[in-house]
Each structure stands twice: as C-alpha cells, then as structure tokens.
Design an enzyme around this catalytic site. Structure first.
Site, PDB file in Angstrom:
ATOM      1  N   CYS A   2       0.787  -1.185  -0.125  1.00 21.19           N
ATOM      2  CA  CYS A   2       0.079  -0.141   0.002  1.00 21.19           C
ATOM      3  C   CYS A   2       0.980   1.541   0.167  1.00 21.19           C
ATOM      4  CB  CYS A   2      -0.873   0.015   1.352  1.00 21.19           C
ATOM      5  SG  CYS A   2      -1.727  -1.697   1.556  1.00 21.19           S
TER       6      CYS A   2
HETATM    7  N1  GLN Z   1      -0.633  -6.977   3.914  1.00 26.39           N
HETATM    8  C1  GLN Z   1      -1.722  -5.839   3.921  1.00 26.39           C
HETATM    9  C2  GLN Z   1      -2.864  -5.925   3.194  1.00 26.39           C
HETATM   10  O1  GLN Z   1      -3.259  -7.011   2.687  1.00 26.39           O
HETATM   11  C3  GLN Z   1      -0.898  -4.492   3.364  1.00 26.39           C
HETATM   12  C4  GLN Z   1      -0.971  -4.688   1.929  1.00 26.39           C
HETATM   13  C5  GLN Z   1       0.182  -3.710   1.339  1.00 26.39           C
HETATM   14  O2  GLN Z   1       0.963  -3.127   1.746  1.00 26.39           O
HETATM   15  N2  GLN Z   1      -0.038  -3.659  -0.062  1.00 26.39           N
HETATM   16  O3  GLN Z   1      -3.601  -5.059   3.451  1.00 26.39           O
END
Ligand code: GLN
Length: 230
Positions: A2
C-alpha cells in the site's frame, strides 16, 4: 504494498495532504511511482486524523478515485496530525473497511505497508480484521508503540520475508519504520510529512534508508538504524 502518508505540524486539511498534490495519495492509488509490489492501490483507503487527542477515521474498501463524497468533504477536515493510506490487498486478505489502515487502539493511528506471515504474530482478539496488517497493528498496540523498533526487529527475525513499513501517530508524535519498502520525508518549517513516496516535486524530500526508525516530536526528527543498539 500500500502507500501511506502522515503529517504532524500546523493544521492542514486532509484534501491538501491526500488529494491536491501533483502526486497525491489519490494519484498513487492508480499510478504509484515507487511501488515494488502490486500495480494499483484500489482495495480501499483510509483517512485518519486527530481531533485534539481523539483519533477519527473515515475508511472504505472501494478505490479512492471512485468515492462520491470524500473530495467534497476532505477540504473541511483539518488536523495537525493525519495518517492516511490507500490499499493494495495482499493475496488472501479480506477486502473490507476494517482491514484498511489506519488501525487504532483509541490513542494511536497506525498504517502498515507490506506483508507478514500471520503465523509469527501473537493471536489476539483485539485485531479489527483477520488481515495481516490488522493483526500486526494489534500486536504493536499490545506491546506499546514506544516498543515499535524492538517489535519490528523481532517480527522481522521471525519472518525473514516480511515487509514491515509502519507509520503511526498519536497527535503529539509520529513514528515510522522502513523494512522492505520505500519511505520519504519532507521536513518543512510548519511540520513533517512522512510518505511511502514523495507527493510532489519539492526538492526538500529525502529518502529514508531501509531498516530505519523515524521519530518526529516537537518539530524534531530523529532517524536511527533498526537493530542497532539504541
Ligand atoms: N498486507 C496488507 C494488506 O493485505 C498490506 C498490503 C500492502 O501493503 N499492500 O492489506
């Protein structure tokens, strides 16, 4: 991965931070520049901000660009301390507002860029969702955010493939880690922005090296290596 963003300084609107810059979180939701894992951040968004010492949140499991109301309200949501994120869900994780950062324990707002094997995290009933980031947030809250560096080093040792970029704030301080993903800082005269990637072309942005801890308090910034004796 994210993308997240934090602000601590003079009151600014959520729109000024999340929507208006040339490479804002809104743009990063469909065209991130430095993202190494995932192409889009379309699985939700969260705007968290402090109202005095009280954390308030607006979260959604839909893409930020598709929200019908946020852009009209965001200009009047102003705060001295903001934690916001756009989400690209890790495969297997639920797409729901409760799995979307920022997470809270009532005092802190916390966001996670990355992935962690849930088997290495303590089981807790306090997590908002079964999403790895929500369980990780609950684990950090249970230990106390002041132990963030210690917790990240421990979890990183237990899961060598984990990526553990955390951003947390409580209205008086902001802390962040780099562990497997990017983070940049803009230290202006009126406050500090920490963001997964620069939101504009301001030459004052600096990149934080991997495996570091950033602590912001009273306008002062401290950057230290994670795992080094503190
Ligand atoms: N693992 C987390 C999620 O599934 C964060 C994902 C991310 O950083 N893209 O939301």
């Amino acid at each position: 991965m994210c993308r997240h963003l934090g602000w601590l300084g003079r009151p600014r609107s959520v729109a000024e931070l999340m929507l208006d810059p040339s490479h804002s979180l809104l743009v990063q939701s469909y065209a991130p520049r430095r993202q190494q894992h995932g192409l889009l951040n379309a699985d939700g968004w969260g705007a968290g901000f402090f109202d005095g010492a009280l954390p308030r949140r607006w979260r959604s499991a839909a893409p930020l660009w598709g929200d019908a109301s946020f852009a009209s309200i965001a200009p009047v949501l102003a705060s001295h301390c903001v934690v916001a994120a756009v989400r690209s869900a890790t495969v297997g994780m639920p797409i729901e507002a409760s799995a979307t950062a920022p997470f809270t324990d009532g005092d802190w707002l916390l966001s996670h860029n990355g992935v962690v094997n849930r088997a290495v995290l303590p089981t807790t009933a306090a997590a908002e969702s079964v999403c790895d980031s929500a369980i990780l947030a609950a684990a950090i809250f249970a230990r106390g955010v002041e132990s963030l560096a210690e917790v990240i080093v421990e979890i990183g040792a237990a899961d060598p493939k984990a990526r553990l970029n955390i951003l947390a704030a409580n209205g008086a301080q902001m802390v962040a880690t780099t562990w497997g993903d990017t983070l940049s800082m803009l230290h202006g005269s009126d406050g500090v922005v920490l963001a997964s990637e620069p939101y504009d072309e301001d030459p004052r942005w600096v990149d934080i090296p991997d495996r570091h801890l950033v602590e912001v308090r009273d306008g002062e910034v401290r950057v230290t290596a994670l795992g080094a004796t503190r």
